[in-house]
Scaffold this motif. Structure first.
Motif, PDB file in Angstrom:
ATOM      1  N   ASP A 186     -14.154  -2.311   4.228  1.00 22.33           N
ATOM      2  CA  ASP A 186     -14.122  -3.182   5.399  1.00 22.33           C
ATOM      3  C   ASP A 186     -12.824  -3.979   5.498  1.00 22.33           C
ATOM      4  OD1 ASP A 186     -14.555  -4.808   3.238  1.00 22.33           O
ATOM      5  OD2 ASP A 186     -16.274  -5.892   4.102  1.00 22.33           O
ATOM      6  N   HIS A 187     -11.872  -3.723   4.608  1.00 22.20           N
ATOM      7  CA  HIS A 187     -10.591  -4.430   4.692  1.00 22.20           C
ATOM      8  C   HIS A 187      -9.891  -4.020   5.987  1.00 22.20           C
ATOM      9  CE1 HIS A 187      -6.689  -6.090   3.721  1.00 22.20           C
ATOM     10  NE2 HIS A 187      -7.159  -6.568   2.582  1.00 22.20           N
ATOM     11  N   PHE A 188      -9.381  -5.004   6.734  1.00 17.49           N
ATOM     12  CA  PHE A 188      -8.825  -4.707   8.051  1.00 17.49           C
ATOM     13  C   PHE A 188      -7.615  -3.775   7.986  1.00 17.49           C
ATOM     14  CE2 PHE A 188      -6.256  -8.405   6.848  1.00 17.49           C
ATOM     15  CZ  PHE A 188      -4.996  -8.097   7.354  1.00 17.49           C
ATOM     16  N   GLU A 189      -6.958  -3.694   6.834  1.00 20.90           N
ATOM     17  CA  GLU A 189      -5.812  -2.804   6.699  1.00 20.90           C
ATOM     18  C   GLU A 189      -6.220  -1.368   6.371  1.00 20.90           C
ATOM     19  OE1 GLU A 189      -2.878  -3.394   7.510  1.00 20.90           O
ATOM     20  OE2 GLU A 189      -1.960  -5.157   6.590  1.00 20.90           O
ATOM     21  N   LEU A 190      -7.473  -1.165   5.969  1.00 16.78           N
ATOM     22  CA  LEU A 190      -7.884   0.134   5.438  1.00 16.78           C
ATOM     23  C   LEU A 190      -9.017   0.804   6.199  1.00 16.78           C
ATOM     24  CD1 LEU A 190      -7.967  -0.893   1.657  1.00 16.78           C
ATOM     25  CD2 LEU A 190      -6.063   0.171   2.886  1.00 16.78           C
ATOM     26  N   LYS A 191      -9.847   0.023   6.890  1.00 14.23           N
ATOM     27  CA  LYS A 191     -11.100   0.572   7.406  1.00 14.23           C
ATOM     28  C   LYS A 191     -10.913   1.729   8.382  1.00 14.23           C
ATOM     29  CE  LYS A 191     -11.548  -3.089  10.910  1.00 14.23           C
ATOM     30  NZ  LYS A 191     -12.416  -4.201  11.375  1.00 14.23           N
ATOM     31  N   ASP A 192      -9.828   1.730   9.143  1.00 19.28           N
ATOM     32  CA  ASP A 192      -9.611   2.830  10.084  1.00 19.28           C
ATOM     33  C   ASP A 192      -8.977   4.044   9.414  1.00 19.28           C
ATOM     34  OD1 ASP A 192     -10.648   1.376  12.194  1.00 19.28           O
ATOM     35  OD2 ASP A 192      -8.711   0.530  12.748  1.00 19.28           O
ATOM     36  N   GLN A 193      -8.432   3.858   8.216  1.00 19.50           N
ATOM     37  CA  GLN A 193      -7.788   4.955   7.503  1.00 19.50           C
ATOM     38  C   GLN A 193      -8.752   5.684   6.566  1.00 19.50           C
ATOM     39  OE1 GLN A 193      -5.919   2.545   8.793  1.00 19.50           O
ATOM     40  NE2 GLN A 193      -4.663   4.127   9.701  1.00 19.50           N
ATOM     41  N   HIS A 224      -6.258  -1.896  -4.124  1.00 16.90           N
ATOM     42  CA  HIS A 224      -4.815  -2.122  -4.235  1.00 16.90           C
ATOM     43  C   HIS A 224      -4.056  -0.798  -4.117  1.00 16.90           C
ATOM     44  CE1 HIS A 224      -1.018  -3.726  -5.911  1.00 16.90           C
ATOM     45  NE2 HIS A 224      -1.493  -4.904  -5.543  1.00 16.90           N
ATOM     46  N   VAL A 225      -4.527   0.218  -4.807  1.00 15.67           N
ATOM     47  CA  VAL A 225      -3.914   1.543  -4.742  1.00 15.67           C
ATOM     48  C   VAL A 225      -3.948   2.071  -3.310  1.00 15.67           C
ATOM     49  CG1 VAL A 225      -4.228   3.959  -5.435  1.00 15.67           C
ATOM     50  CG2 VAL A 225      -4.331   2.134  -7.150  1.00 15.67           C
ATOM     51  N   ALA A 226      -5.093   1.917  -2.655  1.00 13.91           N
ATOM     52  CA  ALA A 226      -5.258   2.431  -1.293  1.00 13.91           C
ATOM     53  C   ALA A 226      -4.265   1.799  -0.324  1.00 13.91           C
ATOM     54  CB  ALA A 226      -6.690   2.179  -0.818  1.00 13.91           C
ATOM     55  N   GLY A 227      -4.069   0.495  -0.443  1.00 13.87           N
ATOM     56  CA  GLY A 227      -3.159  -0.192   0.470  1.00 13.87           C
ATOM     57  C   GLY A 227      -1.724   0.289   0.347  1.00 13.87           C
ATOM     58  N   ILE A 228      -1.302   0.602  -0.866  1.00 14.13           N
ATOM     59  CA  ILE A 228       0.059   1.109  -1.070  1.00 14.13           C
ATOM     60  C   ILE A 228       0.242   2.417  -0.310  1.00 14.13           C
ATOM     61  CG2 ILE A 228       1.704   1.989  -2.781  1.00 14.13           C
ATOM     62  CD1 ILE A 228       0.299   0.079  -4.813  1.00 14.13           C
ATOM     63  N   ILE A 229      -0.808   3.209  -0.259  1.00 14.79           N
ATOM     64  CA  ILE A 229      -0.716   4.510   0.412  1.00 14.79           C
ATOM     65  C   ILE A 229      -0.831   4.385   1.920  1.00 14.79           C
ATOM     66  CG2 ILE A 229      -1.681   6.837   0.591  1.00 14.79           C
ATOM     67  CD1 ILE A 229      -2.884   6.407  -2.219  1.00 14.79           C
ATOM     68  N   VAL A 230      -1.863   3.679   2.414  1.00 11.59           N
ATOM     69  CA  VAL A 230      -2.181   3.791   3.845  1.00 11.59           C
ATOM     70  C   VAL A 230      -2.389   2.478   4.596  1.00 11.59           C
ATOM     71  CG1 VAL A 230      -3.257   6.058   3.594  1.00 11.59           C
ATOM     72  CG2 VAL A 230      -4.676   4.010   3.453  1.00 11.59           C
ATOM     73  N   GLY A 276       1.543   0.491   4.477  1.00  7.47           N
ATOM     74  CA  GLY A 276       1.647   1.421   3.369  1.00  7.47           C
ATOM     75  C   GLY A 276       2.717   2.478   3.602  1.00  7.47           C
ATOM     76  N   VAL A 277       2.901   3.340   2.616  1.00  7.48           N
ATOM     77  CA  VAL A 277       3.934   4.367   2.700  1.00  7.48           C
ATOM     78  C   VAL A 277       3.617   5.392   3.781  1.00  7.48           C
ATOM     79  CG1 VAL A 277       5.144   6.207   1.441  1.00  7.48           C
ATOM     80  CG2 VAL A 277       4.532   4.084   0.258  1.00  7.48           C
ATOM     81  N   SER A 278       2.356   5.798   3.885  1.00  8.15           N
ATOM     82  CA  SER A 278       1.945   6.805   4.887  1.00  8.15           C
ATOM     83  C   SER A 278       0.784   6.237   5.709  1.00  8.15           C
ATOM     84  CB  SER A 278       1.537   8.112   4.213  1.00  8.15           C
ATOM     85  OG  SER A 278       0.564   7.877   3.206  1.00  8.15           O
ATOM     86  N   PRO A 279       1.073   5.328   6.638  1.00  5.18           N
ATOM     87  CA  PRO A 279       0.022   4.540   7.294  1.00  5.18           C
ATOM     88  C   PRO A 279      -0.907   5.297   8.234  1.00  5.18           C
ATOM     89  CG  PRO A 279       2.166   4.096   8.281  1.00  5.18           C
ATOM     90  CD  PRO A 279       2.416   4.932   7.069  1.00  5.18           C
ATOM     91  N   GLU A 280      -0.645   6.582   8.485  1.00  5.98           N
ATOM     92  CA  GLU A 280      -1.540   7.337   9.358  1.00  5.98           C
ATOM     93  C   GLU A 280      -2.255   8.471   8.615  1.00  5.98           C
ATOM     94  OE1 GLU A 280       0.588   8.574  12.829  1.00  5.98           O
ATOM     95  OE2 GLU A 280       1.000   6.517  13.484  1.00  5.98           O
ATOM     96  N   ALA A 281      -2.130   8.488   7.293  1.00  4.97           N
ATOM     97  CA  ALA A 281      -2.848   9.490   6.504  1.00  4.97           C
ATOM     98  C   ALA A 281      -4.340   9.153   6.472  1.00  4.97           C
ATOM     99  CB  ALA A 281      -2.283   9.547   5.090  1.00  4.97           C
ATOM    100  N   HIS A 282      -5.155  10.130   6.116  1.00  6.25           N
ATOM    101  CA  HIS A 282      -6.606   9.953   6.033  1.00  6.25           C
ATOM    102  C   HIS A 282      -7.001   9.796   4.569  1.00  6.25           C
ATOM    103  CE1 HIS A 282      -7.231  12.190  10.116  1.00  6.25           C
ATOM    104  NE2 HIS A 282      -6.593  11.040  10.231  1.00  6.25           N
ATOM    105  N   LEU A 283      -7.646   8.678   4.264  1.00  2.00           N
ATOM    106  CA  LEU A 283      -7.975   8.367   2.876  1.00  2.00           C
ATOM    107  C   LEU A 283      -9.453   8.631   2.597  1.00  2.00           C
ATOM    108  CD1 LEU A 283      -5.952   7.235   0.808  1.00  2.00           C
ATOM    109  CD2 LEU A 283      -7.143   5.064   0.960  1.00  2.00           C
ATOM    110  N   TYR A 284      -9.732   9.144   1.399  1.00  4.01           N
ATOM    111  CA  TYR A 284     -11.111   9.399   0.966  1.00  4.01           C
ATOM    112  C   TYR A 284     -11.352   8.648  -0.338  1.00  4.01           C
ATOM    113  CZ  TYR A 284     -11.373  12.803   4.668  1.00  4.01           C
ATOM    114  OH  TYR A 284     -11.380  13.392   5.915  1.00  4.01           O
ATOM    115  N   ASP A 285     -12.372   7.808  -0.312  1.00  3.58           N
ATOM    116  CA  ASP A 285     -12.700   6.909  -1.417  1.00  3.58           C
ATOM    117  C   ASP A 285     -13.621   7.625  -2.402  1.00  3.58           C
ATOM    118  OD1 ASP A 285     -13.489   4.836  -3.054  1.00  3.58           O
ATOM    119  OD2 ASP A 285     -14.637   3.774  -1.507  1.00  3.58           O
TER     120      ASP A 285
END
Length: 307
Positions: A109-116, A134-140, A150-159
């Protein structure tokens, strides 16, 4: 909410006394907030409409209680700048690349990550810690004019949560996490974890992922000595940590298996509770490389689509 600013030449105390008497007649309690030195009142829309005729007896300016925003821009952390992500964004930001983060779980639910974050799986239960977030934010971390990027702000992340709150997992759970990533056709797997001993089973899991075309990135370790596994396996990009001067961090593992270096000192990134935190470690270095791989892979996919 309405903000009423009365004419400065009208004694504000007289206005308040008159309004107070009117409200008393209406059998209401005082229903406004006043700023005496500004000759202003704040009242709800309902109260304003109920007493509008009485308010209008005095020369005044009536305004809506509008939303006001701070002048802010998202911060590009030094590590993201160092790896040249800004320049690479001109050719894409990692759109559509599927990245599995095998870690302690991500604050979805972090506002920087929830859409990614596009999905994932929990192999462990209980509370999370902030490492995976923390790791996730560095990426996306999203490019949204707030917080960081993050480095690749439009990539799709899987937790892919394989570690408990104590930061520990089992080899069997790691194997399940890698297998899930293969079965769900991830493009990249980020592994900010390690162990000192060789495992034949883990080596085979890495080999199988490689045969499926999955890019695997792992942190080298924080022991200041030999690189740990899985970073040390053939087919895995092992990442050591450097500081802002490009110097290898004292804590960083090095040598055989350390294929590259990336920022891992004083790294600002996302933290649970819509917060941000600065951490050190090769765990922070690996996701910088993961993000770069996502940018590269996204460009490659786009070129193939254009042919």
């Amino acid at each position: 909410m309405k903000i009423i600013s009365f004419h400065r030449k009208t004694p504000f105390r007289d206005i308040l006394e008159d309004l107070q008497a009117h409200v008393t007649e209406q059998k209401e309690r005082q229903v406004w907030r006043c700023f005496d030195d500004l000759s202003c009142l704040c009242v709800t829309e309902q109260i304003y409409q109920r007493h509008k005729a009485h308010f209008s007896r005095y020369p005044a300016t009536v305004e809506e209680d509008v939303i006001v925003s701070v002048h802010s821009e998202e911060e590009i952390p030094w590590g993201v700048r160092y790896v040249g992500a800004e320049r690479l964004w001109r050719r894409g930001k990692g759109t559509g690349v599927k990245i599995a983060v095998i870690d302690t779980g991500i604050s979805r639910d972090h506002f920087e990550l929830k859409d990614q974050i596009k999905g994932g799986i929990n192999f462990v239960t209980g509370r999370q810690n902030g490492h995976g977030t923390h790791v996730a934010g560095i990426i996306v971390a999203e490019m949204n004019q707030r917080g960081i990027v993050g480095v690749s702000p439009e990539a799709h992340l899987y937790d892919v949560r394989a570690f408990g709150e104590d930061g520990k997992s089992s080899l069997g759970t790691i194997l399940r996490a890698i297998n899930w990533s293969i079965e769900n056709k991830m493009d990249i797997i980020n592994m900010s974890f390690g162990m000192p001993q060789y495992s034949e089973a883990l080596a085979r899991a890495v080999e199988r992922a490689n045969k499926q075309g999955i890019i695997m990135v792992a942190s080298a370790g924080n022991n200041g000595g030999e690189v740990e596994y899985p970073a040390r396996y053939k087919g895995v990009v092992g990442v050591s940590a450097i500081d802002q001067n490009g110097k290898l961090a004292d804590f960083s593992s090095r040598g055989k298996g350390a294929n590259t270096k990336a920022p891992g000192v004083d790294i600002l990134s996302t933290w649970p509770g819509n917060q941000f935190k600065t951490l050190n470690g090769t765990s922070m270095a690996a996701p910088h490389v993961t993000g770069l791989k996502a940018l590269e892979l996204s460009r490659s996919k786009r070129r193939k689509q254009q042919v």
